[in-house]
Enzyme design. Sequence first.
Site, PDB file in Angstrom:
ATOM      1  N   ASP A   1       0.924  -1.112   0.153  1.00  0.00           N
ATOM      2  CA  ASP A   1      -0.150  -0.031   0.057  1.00  0.00           C
ATOM      3  C   ASP A   1       0.934   1.035  -0.095  1.00  0.00           C
ATOM      4  O   ASP A   1       1.645   1.335   1.025  1.00  0.00           O
ATOM      5  CB  ASP A   1      -0.870   0.078   1.342  1.00  0.00           C
ATOM      6  CG  ASP A   1      -2.013   1.035   1.145  1.00  0.00           C
ATOM      7  OD1 ASP A   1      -2.079   1.659   0.238  1.00  0.00           O
ATOM      8  OD2 ASP A   1      -2.734   1.122   2.293  1.00  0.00           O
TER       9      ASP A   1
ATOM     10  N   ASP B   1      -2.762   2.460  -6.164  1.00  0.00           N
ATOM     11  CA  ASP B   1      -1.899   2.703  -5.051  1.00  0.00           C
ATOM     12  C   ASP B   1      -1.892   1.594  -3.959  1.00  0.00           C
ATOM     13  O   ASP B   1      -0.877   1.540  -3.215  1.00  0.00           O
ATOM     14  CB  ASP B   1      -2.046   3.951  -4.095  1.00  0.00           C
ATOM     15  CG  ASP B   1      -3.504   3.775  -3.494  1.00  0.00           C
ATOM     16  OD1 ASP B   1      -4.251   3.073  -3.833  1.00  0.00           O
ATOM     17  OD2 ASP B   1      -3.862   4.462  -2.321  1.00  0.00           O
ATOM     18  N   GLU B   2      -2.303   0.293  -4.393  1.00  0.00           N
ATOM     19  CA  GLU B   2      -2.515  -0.798  -3.679  1.00  0.00           C
ATOM     20  C   GLU B   2      -2.302  -2.262  -4.397  1.00  0.00           C
ATOM     21  O   GLU B   2      -3.450  -2.124  -5.578  1.00  0.00           O
ATOM     22  CB  GLU B   2      -3.254  -0.949  -2.416  1.00  0.00           C
ATOM     23  CG  GLU B   2      -4.849  -0.931  -2.781  1.00  0.00           C
ATOM     24  CD  GLU B   2      -5.749  -0.780  -1.746  1.00  0.00           C
ATOM     25  OE1 GLU B   2      -5.379  -1.598  -0.719  1.00  0.00           O
ATOM     26  OE2 GLU B   2      -6.723  -0.120  -1.668  1.00  0.00           O
TER      27      GLU B   2
END
Length: 370
Positions: free
Chosen positions: A14, A108-109
């Site tokens: 993350d 983003d993850e």
Amino acid sequence: MLNDLPIRKIIHVDMDAFYASVEQMDNPELKGKPIAVGGGGKRGVISAASYEARKFGVKSAMSGRLAEKLCPELIFVRPRFERYKEISNRVRKIFFDYTDLVEPLSLDEAYLDVTENKIGLPSATLIAKKIRQRIYEEVGLTASAGISINKFIAKVASDYNKPNGQKTVNPEDVLKFLEDLDIRKFYGVGKVTAEKMYQKGIFTGNDLKAKSLEYLDENFGKSGRYYYYIVRGIHNSEVKPNRIRKSLAAERTFSENLSSEVFMLEKLDHIAEEVSRRLEKSKVAGKTITLKIKYSDFTLQTRSKTLPYFVSDKSIILETSKELLYQEKLNNSVRLLGISLSNLNTDKNKSSKPNIEDKKSVSVQLRFEF
């Protein structure tokens, strides 16, 4: 029960305050300052906040007005999604140096299955460290990671030592980790559900574990079974490299509240055009059209219609959205409208759900190196 579960080495990576961190990286003058991506203007909504801003209580999905009250020194930055996508692609290339089993959740993850990996390293903990180090050296940003036997625990663990940290939950530590965890930290337990659980005396994983399956089914509906199994460390969903898109949407927040359907038609036209453009770009179509209405008092309403055929054409999306708009009277003036298409033609196997109960597999080896 864990002794009958399949054992995997899952990493959840993350990125830390991703949008805000990209802006601070690209503009050194913003480093160390409280910034919000989006949220500018009278009706803007924040997409992301830097850690400096979060100390004041500023967070994503918050109105810019409220954020500014909490943090008068807050700097608003216009989002640059193409730039975020570019950085995200660079990060993913690093992931693929270690495994092909990469399941992105957003820009983003992502989940990574490193049970068998390209560098032949038996320790998922060390792989996570290497990945985070490379992201920092090659991209210039920090990331946090969670490492454990399944996606659920890895996801929860990645938030444990944020920012720029990681947490490994070894097989023998899983049950204790979940029992001690605040119920708000359980992925899939939202704010409303957490409040409901509090009212019923469920504050930790241990409290949740004490409830029977029948009790959870009765009080939490179809989610009850999910809660029953995850608190016991059971979540057998595999990392899926080709994650199927479930829906596609666009929405607009207005600078002034709209009080009549007539004033909303032009806005719907623009939203329908954007949805159609995204459908074409993604080469998908959908059957179910949903109109999202957020009123001035922030209450939310959705109205849906399922067509007998797949559509991506703007005119059909717009006409169906108009029909839904006029379907019933508005409850109040409107601050936001959105249109989404679901039941997409990518949904080839709708009945396929993450299997959290299948316990037929090899046993857990407590000495399994993490």
